[in-house]
Design a protein around this motif. Structure first.
Motif, PDB file in Angstrom:
ATOM      1  N   THR A  17       0.855  -1.179   0.000  1.00  0.00           N
ATOM      2  CA  THR A  17       0.000   0.000   0.000  1.00  0.00           C
ATOM      3  C   THR A  17       0.892   1.230   0.000  1.00  0.00           C
ATOM      4  OG1 THR A  17      -1.710  -1.125   1.286  1.00  0.00           O
ATOM      5  CG2 THR A  17      -1.778   1.277   1.278  1.00  0.00           C
ATOM      6  N   THR A  18       0.568   2.163  -0.856  1.00  0.00           N
ATOM      7  CA  THR A  18       1.236   3.457  -0.830  1.00  0.00           C
ATOM      8  C   THR A  18       0.145   4.525  -0.842  1.00  0.00           C
ATOM      9  OG1 THR A  18       2.997   4.818  -1.769  1.00  0.00           O
ATOM     10  CG2 THR A  18       1.628   3.584  -3.333  1.00  0.00           C
ATOM     11  N   ALA A  19       0.311   5.516  -0.001  1.00  0.00           N
ATOM     12  CA  ALA A  19      -0.737   6.525   0.186  1.00  0.00           C
ATOM     13  C   ALA A  19      -0.207   7.928  -0.088  1.00  0.00           C
ATOM     14  CB  ALA A  19      -1.270   6.462   1.616  1.00  0.00           C
ATOM     15  N   VAL A  20      -1.111   8.780  -0.519  1.00  0.00           N
ATOM     16  CA  VAL A  20      -0.809  10.190  -0.754  1.00  0.00           C
ATOM     17  C   VAL A  20      -0.576  10.865   0.609  1.00  0.00           C
ATOM     18  CG1 VAL A  20      -1.768  12.359  -1.666  1.00  0.00           C
ATOM     19  CG2 VAL A  20      -2.222  10.187  -2.851  1.00  0.00           C
ATOM     20  N   VAL A  21       0.290  11.868   0.645  1.00  0.00           N
ATOM     21  CA  VAL A  21       0.536  12.580   1.901  1.00  0.00           C
ATOM     22  C   VAL A  21      -0.782  13.071   2.483  1.00  0.00           C
ATOM     23  CG1 VAL A  21       2.914  13.262   1.379  1.00  0.00           C
ATOM     24  CG2 VAL A  21       1.045  14.771   0.714  1.00  0.00           C
ATOM     25  N   GLN A  22      -0.888  12.959   3.783  1.00  0.00           N
ATOM     26  CA  GLN A  22      -2.085  13.369   4.531  1.00  0.00           C
ATOM     27  C   GLN A  22      -3.361  12.673   4.033  1.00  0.00           C
ATOM     28  OE1 GLN A  22      -2.063  15.439   7.299  1.00  0.00           O
ATOM     29  NE2 GLN A  22       0.149  15.246   7.083  1.00  0.00           N
ATOM     30  N   ALA A  24      -4.673  12.690   1.289  1.00  0.00           N
ATOM     31  CA  ALA A  24      -5.456  13.647   0.493  1.00  0.00           C
ATOM     32  C   ALA A  24      -6.104  12.931  -0.695  1.00  0.00           C
ATOM     33  CB  ALA A  24      -4.557  14.777  -0.009  1.00  0.00           C
ATOM     34  N   ASP A  25      -7.348  13.239  -0.951  1.00  0.00           N
ATOM     35  CA  ASP A  25      -8.092  12.651  -2.062  1.00  0.00           C
ATOM     36  C   ASP A  25      -7.693  13.328  -3.373  1.00  0.00           C
ATOM     37  OD1 ASP A  25      -9.616  10.772  -0.606  1.00  0.00           O
ATOM     38  OD2 ASP A  25     -10.970  12.354   0.048  1.00  0.00           O
ATOM     39  N   VAL A  26      -6.631  12.828  -3.970  1.00  0.00           N
ATOM     40  CA  VAL A  26      -6.108  13.406  -5.201  1.00  0.00           C
ATOM     41  C   VAL A  26      -6.693  12.716  -6.431  1.00  0.00           C
ATOM     42  CG1 VAL A  26      -4.016  13.802  -6.570  1.00  0.00           C
ATOM     43  CG2 VAL A  26      -3.962  14.113  -4.093  1.00  0.00           C
ATOM     44  N   PHE A  27      -6.890  11.412  -6.353  1.00  0.00           N
ATOM     45  CA  PHE A  27      -7.300  10.646  -7.534  1.00  0.00           C
ATOM     46  C   PHE A  27      -8.806  10.719  -7.754  1.00  0.00           C
ATOM     47  CE2 PHE A  27      -3.329   8.686  -6.003  1.00  0.00           C
ATOM     48  CZ  PHE A  27      -2.527   9.086  -7.067  1.00  0.00           C
ATOM     49  N   ASN A  59      -7.095   8.125  -2.561  1.00  0.00           N
ATOM     50  CA  ASN A  59      -5.919   8.623  -1.850  1.00  0.00           C
ATOM     51  C   ASN A  59      -4.841   7.571  -1.587  1.00  0.00           C
ATOM     52  OD1 ASN A  59      -7.175   7.124   0.124  1.00  0.00           O
ATOM     53  ND2 ASN A  59      -7.802   8.895   1.333  1.00  0.00           N
ATOM     54  N   HIS A  60      -5.007   6.389  -2.139  1.00  0.00           N
ATOM     55  CA  HIS A  60      -3.989   5.358  -1.960  1.00  0.00           C
ATOM     56  C   HIS A  60      -4.091   4.295  -3.044  1.00  0.00           C
ATOM     57  CE1 HIS A  60      -7.448   3.680   0.227  1.00  0.00           C
ATOM     58  NE2 HIS A  60      -6.906   2.488   0.061  1.00  0.00           N
ATOM     59  N   LEU A  61      -3.042   3.490  -3.118  1.00  0.00           N
ATOM     60  CA  LEU A  61      -2.949   2.415  -4.091  1.00  0.00           C
ATOM     61  C   LEU A  61      -2.585   1.129  -3.368  1.00  0.00           C
ATOM     62  CD1 LEU A  61      -2.600   1.308  -7.060  1.00  0.00           C
ATOM     63  CD2 LEU A  61      -0.198   2.057  -6.878  1.00  0.00           C
ATOM     64  N   HIS A  62      -3.337   0.065  -3.664  1.00  0.00           N
ATOM     65  CA  HIS A  62      -3.010  -1.276  -3.182  1.00  0.00           C
ATOM     66  C   HIS A  62      -2.548  -2.109  -4.358  1.00  0.00           C
ATOM     67  CE1 HIS A  62      -4.795  -0.781   0.767  1.00  0.00           C
ATOM     68  NE2 HIS A  62      -5.986  -0.527   0.264  1.00  0.00           N
ATOM     69  N   LEU A  63      -1.520  -2.898  -4.149  1.00  0.00           N
ATOM     70  CA  LEU A  63      -1.058  -3.857  -5.147  1.00  0.00           C
ATOM     71  C   LEU A  63      -0.786  -5.194  -4.482  1.00  0.00           C
ATOM     72  CD1 LEU A  63       1.740  -1.796  -6.982  1.00  0.00           C
ATOM     73  CD2 LEU A  63      -0.509  -2.340  -7.909  1.00  0.00           C
ATOM     74  N   PHE A 120       4.703  13.978  -2.646  1.00  0.00           N
ATOM     75  CA  PHE A 120       3.368  13.539  -3.014  1.00  0.00           C
ATOM     76  C   PHE A 120       2.947  12.286  -2.257  1.00  0.00           C
ATOM     77  CE2 PHE A 120       0.394  11.175  -5.688  1.00  0.00           C
ATOM     78  CZ  PHE A 120      -0.589  12.128  -5.842  1.00  0.00           C
ATOM     79  N   TRP A 121       3.819  11.293  -2.218  1.00  0.00           N
ATOM     80  CA  TRP A 121       3.504  10.018  -1.567  1.00  0.00           C
ATOM     81  C   TRP A 121       4.070   9.979  -0.146  1.00  0.00           C
ATOM     82  CZ3 TRP A 121       0.180   7.019  -4.067  1.00  0.00           C
ATOM     83  CH2 TRP A 121       0.149   7.013  -5.468  1.00  0.00           C
ATOM     84  N   GLN A 122       3.400   9.287   0.730  1.00  0.00           N
ATOM     85  CA  GLN A 122       3.942   9.036   2.063  1.00  0.00           C
ATOM     86  C   GLN A 122       5.163   8.124   1.941  1.00  0.00           C
ATOM     87  OE1 GLN A 122       1.042   7.603   4.907  1.00  0.00           O
ATOM     88  NE2 GLN A 122      -0.506   9.012   4.151  1.00  0.00           N
ATOM     89  N   VAL A 123       6.005   8.148   2.954  1.00  0.00           N
ATOM     90  CA  VAL A 123       7.197   7.312   2.988  1.00  0.00           C
ATOM     91  C   VAL A 123       6.791   5.841   3.049  1.00  0.00           C
ATOM     92  CG1 VAL A 123       9.237   6.713   4.366  1.00  0.00           C
ATOM     93  CG2 VAL A 123       8.571   9.107   4.104  1.00  0.00           C
ATOM     94  N   GLY A 124       7.523   5.011   2.339  1.00  0.00           N
ATOM     95  CA  GLY A 124       7.343   3.561   2.406  1.00  0.00           C
ATOM     96  C   GLY A 124       6.236   3.045   1.516  1.00  0.00           C
TER      97      GLY A 124
END
Length: 180
Positions: A17-22, A24-27, A59-63, A120-124
């Motif tokens: 999982t990688t998420a946008v900072v805070q 935030a609903d960007v997508f 606001n995040h991506l799962h793979l 843009f993306w949170q760490v990790g």
């Protein structure tokens, strides 16, 4: 240093999982989602990323994926998409949150340990080794039900930016390798 969330085995499958900072609903604009999809497709073709399942939320991506070089592939993916999405936000005349998103992304960069221009993306990317079928099925269900749980769609395969359509027997947005 803990090995709990590290992709140490290049031959294994991971849920990430990688998420946008805070968060935030960007997508929320198709243009931004397409940047993510095109970059994932590039990583599949050029960086040997195998995608078994995926879901892009607002606001995040799962793979569920594997790669001989997972950490560097995800690093490069995040670096490229951060620049491209940030640029797309700046150039989008329909983006009503342009000033706020720009401030958020720039502030996150200034506050980061590297004092970057923007972040843009949170760490990790929080890799979880899927070492048995039960865990694999659990994460696959979780990933595909994410848009349903959020109330965006009634059925998982109705979400455009997910592999649920593939698992329902239709062609989805990205090529996937089915979990055996």
């Amino acid at each position: 240093m803990s090995d709990k969330y590290k992709a140490n085995d290049p031959n294994e499958i991971y849920f990430i999982t990688t998420a946008v900072v805070q968060w935030a609903d960007v997508f929320t604009h198709r243009e931004y989602c397409e940047i993510i999809c095109n970059s994932l497709a590039y990583c599949q073709q050029e960086k040997k990323l195998t995608i078994y399942a995926w879901c892009l939320m607002t606001n995040h991506l799962h793979l569920i994926c594997s790669s001989p070089t997972l950490a560097s592939t995800i690093r490069d993916f995040k670096k490229f998409t951060a620049k491209e999405v940030y640029k797309a936000v700046q150039q989008n005349p329909q983006e009503s949150r342009k000033a706020w998103l720009s401030w958020l992304i720039r502030s996150a960069g200034e506050l980061s340990s590297k004092h970057e221009e923007y972040k843009f993306w949170q760490v990790g990317y929080h890799p979880i080794l899927l070492h048995n079928n039960h865990l694999m099925e659990q994460k696959l269900d979780y990933l595909h039900l994410n848009p349903v749980s959020a109330g965006f769609v009634e059925e998982p395969e109705h979400w455009s930016y997910s592999s649920a359509k593939d698992y329902a027997g239709h062609q989805g947005r990205l090529p996937i390798t089915f979990i055996q």
